[in-house]
Design a protein around this motif. Structure first.
Motif, mmCIF file in Angstrom:
data_model
loop_
_atom_site.group_PDB
_atom_site.id
_atom_site.type_symbol
_atom_site.label_atom_id
_atom_site.label_comp_id
_atom_site.label_asym_id
_atom_site.label_seq_id
_atom_site.Cartn_x
_atom_site.Cartn_y
_atom_site.Cartn_z
ATOM 1 N N GLY A 190 0.815 -1.210 0.000
ATOM 2 C CA GLY A 190 0.000 0.000 0.000
ATOM 3 C C GLY A 190 0.845 1.256 0.000
ATOM 4 O O GLY A 190 0.599 2.197 -0.763
ATOM 5 N N SER A 191 1.870 1.275 0.837
ATOM 6 C CA SER A 191 2.745 2.446 0.895
ATOM 7 C C SER A 191 3.536 2.640 -0.388
ATOM 8 O O SER A 191 3.729 3.770 -0.848
ATOM 9 C CB SER A 191 3.707 2.332 2.090
ATOM 10 O OG SER A 191 2.986 2.432 3.300
ATOM 11 N N ILE A 192 3.981 1.548 -0.989
ATOM 12 C CA ILE A 192 4.685 1.638 -2.278
ATOM 13 C C ILE A 192 3.757 2.269 -3.318
ATOM 14 O O ILE A 192 4.143 3.168 -4.066
ATOM 15 C CB ILE A 192 5.180 0.252 -2.738
ATOM 16 C CG1 ILE A 192 6.273 -0.261 -1.795
ATOM 17 C CG2 ILE A 192 5.689 0.310 -4.181
ATOM 18 C CD1 ILE A 192 6.560 -1.748 -1.946
ATOM 19 N N GLY A 193 2.539 1.792 -3.376
ATOM 20 C CA GLY A 193 1.569 2.341 -4.320
ATOM 21 C C GLY A 193 1.288 3.813 -4.077
ATOM 22 O O GLY A 193 1.177 4.604 -5.021
ATOM 23 N N GLU A 194 1.184 4.187 -2.808
ATOM 24 C CA GLU A 194 0.893 5.582 -2.483
ATOM 25 C C GLU A 194 2.014 6.518 -2.917
ATOM 26 O O GLU A 194 1.754 7.562 -3.528
ATOM 27 C CB GLU A 194 0.626 5.715 -0.979
ATOM 28 C CG GLU A 194 -0.686 5.079 -0.571
ATOM 29 C CD GLU A 194 -0.822 4.884 0.926
ATOM 30 O OE1 GLU A 194 0.035 5.380 1.695
ATOM 31 O OE2 GLU A 194 -1.802 4.231 1.340
ATOM 32 N N VAL A 195 3.262 6.154 -2.632
ATOM 33 C CA VAL A 195 4.359 7.056 -3.015
ATOM 34 C C VAL A 195 4.538 7.090 -4.533
ATOM 35 O O VAL A 195 4.849 8.147 -5.100
ATOM 36 C CB VAL A 195 5.694 6.736 -2.291
ATOM 37 C CG1 VAL A 195 5.542 6.914 -0.779
ATOM 38 C CG2 VAL A 195 6.223 5.361 -2.617
ATOM 39 N N GLU A 217 -8.274 7.481 -3.502
ATOM 40 C CA GLU A 217 -7.924 6.183 -2.926
ATOM 41 C C GLU A 217 -6.943 5.530 -3.885
ATOM 42 O O GLU A 217 -7.150 5.551 -5.103
ATOM 43 C CB GLU A 217 -9.168 5.317 -2.758
ATOM 44 C CG GLU A 217 -8.917 3.951 -2.183
ATOM 45 C CD GLU A 217 -8.586 3.963 -0.699
ATOM 46 O OE1 GLU A 217 -8.159 2.909 -0.207
ATOM 47 O OE2 GLU A 217 -8.734 5.005 -0.032
ATOM 48 N N ILE A 218 -5.874 4.916 -3.351
ATOM 49 C CA ILE A 218 -4.825 4.325 -4.174
ATOM 50 C C ILE A 218 -4.690 2.852 -3.824
ATOM 51 O O ILE A 218 -4.620 2.490 -2.644
ATOM 52 C CB ILE A 218 -3.478 5.038 -3.932
ATOM 53 C CG1 ILE A 218 -3.599 6.527 -4.229
ATOM 54 C CG2 ILE A 218 -2.365 4.386 -4.763
ATOM 55 C CD1 ILE A 218 -2.482 7.359 -3.626
ATOM 56 N N LYS A 219 -4.638 2.019 -4.837
ATOM 57 C CA LYS A 219 -4.427 0.583 -4.659
ATOM 58 C C LYS A 219 -3.283 0.141 -5.566
ATOM 59 O O LYS A 219 -3.204 0.555 -6.723
ATOM 60 C CB LYS A 219 -5.685 -0.217 -5.030
ATOM 61 C CG LYS A 219 -6.901 0.083 -4.184
ATOM 62 C CD LYS A 219 -6.710 -0.435 -2.789
ATOM 63 C CE LYS A 219 -7.926 -0.175 -1.929
ATOM 64 N NZ LYS A 219 -7.721 -0.644 -0.562
ATOM 65 N N LEU A 220 -2.410 -0.688 -5.035
ATOM 66 C CA LEU A 220 -1.349 -1.324 -5.816
ATOM 67 C C LEU A 220 -1.422 -2.813 -5.548
ATOM 68 O O LEU A 220 -1.610 -3.244 -4.410
ATOM 69 C CB LEU A 220 0.032 -0.799 -5.400
ATOM 70 C CG LEU A 220 1.241 -1.562 -5.959
ATOM 71 C CD1 LEU A 220 1.359 -1.409 -7.469
ATOM 72 C CD2 LEU A 220 2.524 -1.109 -5.294
#
Length: 156
Positions: A41-46, A75-78
């Motif tokens: 999640g954090s990777i996707g957000e940055v 909202e961000i999803k990876l």
């Protein structure tokens, strides 16, 4: 978002994580060591913040992960898999996919209501799943004005 991040170094660390995950799965064949949760999640957000110029909310903020330059809540999803799950109807949704070795690709960038209405039934964990192929098909129908403009290419 810091402009001076060495994204080549970030990509190397991500590849190291995938390598470690694969190695653990080979050592323990009946166990999965998928990269998920806060880490992915954090990777996707940055990455999304970098691509779209988003202002990230503090970690674990309920509701949305970021604010777009035009004020939209995002909202961000990876995922490295074949689907994502959403807990609520987001104002705007960005879904990214990064297989081992990259690169990240944008699967969906549009109004969250489109994905929310197409998502599966609410699961026991409070999430509604939706597949990447379904999101790709939905994304094809999103008007350009309803997308956030990408300011940069995916960094990893």
């Amino acid at each position: 978002m810091s402009e001076d991040v060495d994204w080549t170094e970030v990509a190397l660390h991500l590849d190291d994580l995938y390598t470690a995950s694969d190695a653990l799965e080979r050592l323990f064949p009946r166990r999965k060591f998928t990269l998920d949760g806060h880490l992915v999640g954090s990777i996707g957000e940055v990455a999304a913040a970098y691509i779209f110029g988003l202002d990230l909310n503090p970690a674990s903020t309920m509701g949305h992960d970021a604010k777009a330059p035009d004020g939209r809540n995002v909202e961000i999803k990876l995922t490295q898999g074949r689907s994502v799950a959403i807990r609520h109807e987001p104002d705007h949704l960005i879904v990214l996919h990064r297989p081992m070795g990259g690169p990240i690709r944008v699967v969906f960038n549009g109004p969250g209501t489109i994905a929310w209405e197409a998502a599966g039934k609410m699961q026991k964990n409070g999430q509604r799943p939706i597949s990447l192929p379904r999101l790709t098909a939905l994304s094809n129908g999103v008007a350009e004005g309803d997308r956030l403009p990408a300011l940069r290419e995916a960094p990893v």
